[in-house]
Design an enzyme around this catalytic site. Structure first.
Site, PDB file in Angstrom:
ATOM      1  N   GLY A 108       0.800  -1.237   0.000  1.00 45.08           N
ATOM      2  CA  GLY A 108       0.000   0.000   0.000  1.00 45.08           C
ATOM      3  C   GLY A 108       0.820   1.269   0.000  1.00 45.08           C
ATOM      4  O   GLY A 108       0.346   2.314   0.455  1.00 45.08           O
ATOM      5  N   ALA A 112      -0.707   5.052   0.676  1.00 41.14           N
ATOM      6  CA  ALA A 112      -0.216   5.769   1.867  1.00 41.14           C
ATOM      7  C   ALA A 112       0.386   7.107   1.440  1.00 41.14           C
ATOM      8  O   ALA A 112       0.185   8.133   2.098  1.00 41.14           O
ATOM      9  CB  ALA A 112       0.805   4.920   2.608  1.00 41.14           C
ATOM     10  N   ASP A 152      -7.362   0.557   0.072  1.00 44.65           N
ATOM     11  CA  ASP A 152      -6.030   0.838   0.643  1.00 44.65           C
ATOM     12  C   ASP A 152      -5.972   2.246   1.253  1.00 44.65           C
ATOM     13  O   ASP A 152      -5.455   2.437   2.361  1.00 44.65           O
ATOM     14  CB  ASP A 152      -4.942   0.720  -0.444  1.00 44.65           C
ATOM     15  CG  ASP A 152      -4.774  -0.710  -0.940  1.00 44.65           C
ATOM     16  OD1 ASP A 152      -5.602  -1.563  -0.561  1.00 44.65           O
ATOM     17  OD2 ASP A 152      -3.827  -0.978  -1.701  1.00 44.65           O
TER      18      ASP A 152
END
Ligand code: MEV
Length: 317
Positions: A108, A112, A152
């Site tokens: 991810g 992020a 995500d």
């Protein structure tokens, strides 16, 4: 003035790929972060600096995303252009990214980064709520990955152990489990969009099979949700192995990944691909009784580390 925000990477415990077609996924954020630091600069550019490279575009035109050379940076330019337009400023913005999350292996990192950049850039004007951050971060990520489910970015923003589906969005899984996972990196870098595209082709060629696998995934996720509430590690581990088998059937595993899962199975409660697959990482569920043995076993064939659930999500500093 500097505006700093950080956001965690994630692992998917159950339901990757099937979540793109409306099924529920279970995922958690992990204790590895990306930090974005933004500041105004006098030059009339948006500049992005990261360990993966540096890139800038002029702010004379706020409609020039097509000119971005490094595709993975497009979402960050989108976020900065939107903030500049909405706040009618004349300065440029520099964004510096620092990451503890290995890129391109299913943990991810791009989501992020979108979350951290959204919070950090907008924090130059006024701090956004997590709800507003996640909306913009998902729009930003869709500039390069249209089919992205939003799972995500949601878990990276809110943190913790959550369920996610396209219709209902993000749901908290009430028990605050203290699960430990070993993440083993196959070192096979993938491109999430390509793997998602491959799965779409598989689905179109095998509609009946894919529908059956979706139903199996739903049963796995339902059982997993109860097992998480009961903290039943044996049950969770066996459900992870079942989920891995579904991912193999849709063609997103590799020989190396299957080898890692095979080895992890010997000592852990269970293991599976996490994220898009096509390489990337596997996760193995462990506790104090089997963590050491699993690490020693997997270290012979891959880079690995132990991770815990992060419960804080997006943080401003
Ligand atoms: C990628 O981490 C997870 C996928 O399910 C894609 C998505 O949910 O957008 C493969």
């Amino acid at each position: 003035m500097k505006s700093i925000a950080s956001a965690p990477g994630k692992i998917i415990l159950f339901g990757e790929h099937f979540v793109v077609y409306g099924m529920k996924a279970v995922l958690c954020s992990i204790d590895k972060r990306i930090t974005a630091t933004s500041q105004f600069i006098d030059e009339k550019v948006i500049r992005i600096r990261s360990s993966l490279g540096e890139s800038e575009i002029s702010i004379d035109s706020l409609d020039n995303l097509g000119k971005v050379q490094q595709k993975f940076m497009k979402p960050f330019f989108y976020v900065a252009q939107k903030a500049i337009k909405e706040n009618s400023i004349k300065n440029g913005i520099e964004i510096v990214l620092e990451s503890e999350i290995p890129p391109g292996v299913g943990l991810g990192s791009s989501s992020a980064a979108c979350v951290a950049v959204t919070a950090s850039v907008n924090g130059l004007f006024s701090k956004l709520s997590k709800k507003d951050v996640v909306k913009i971060a998902i729009q930003a990520e869709r500039t390069i990955f249209e089919q992205n489910s939003g799972a995500d970015s949601s878990v990276s923003t809110f943190g913790g152990l959550v369920s996610y589906d396209l219709k209902n969005g993000f749901g908290d899984i009430t028990s605050r489990n203290d699960l430990n996972f070993i993440i083993s990196n196959s070192a096979q870098v993938h491109n999430t969009q390509d793997v998602v595209r491959q799965v779409r082709i598989f689905k179109e060629k095998n509609e009946d099979l894919f529908n059956r696998l979706c139903r199996e995934e739903t049963d796995i996720v339902d059982d997993a949700t109860s097992s998480l509430k009961e903290n039943d590690l044996h049950k969770l581990g066996s459900l992870m192995l079942k989920n891995h088998d579904l991912l193999k059937q849709i063609g997103v595993s590799t020989e190396k990944i299957d080898l890692l899962v095979h080895e992890a199975k010997k000592t852990s409660y269970g293991a599976k691909i996490t994220g898009a697959g096509g390489g990337g990482c596997i996760i193995s569920l462990v506790d104090n009784s089997n963590s050491e043995d699993t690490l020693n076993n997997l270290r012979k064939i891959s880079d690995c580390f132990v991770t815990k659930i992060d419960y804080s999500g997006l943080r401003y500093s």
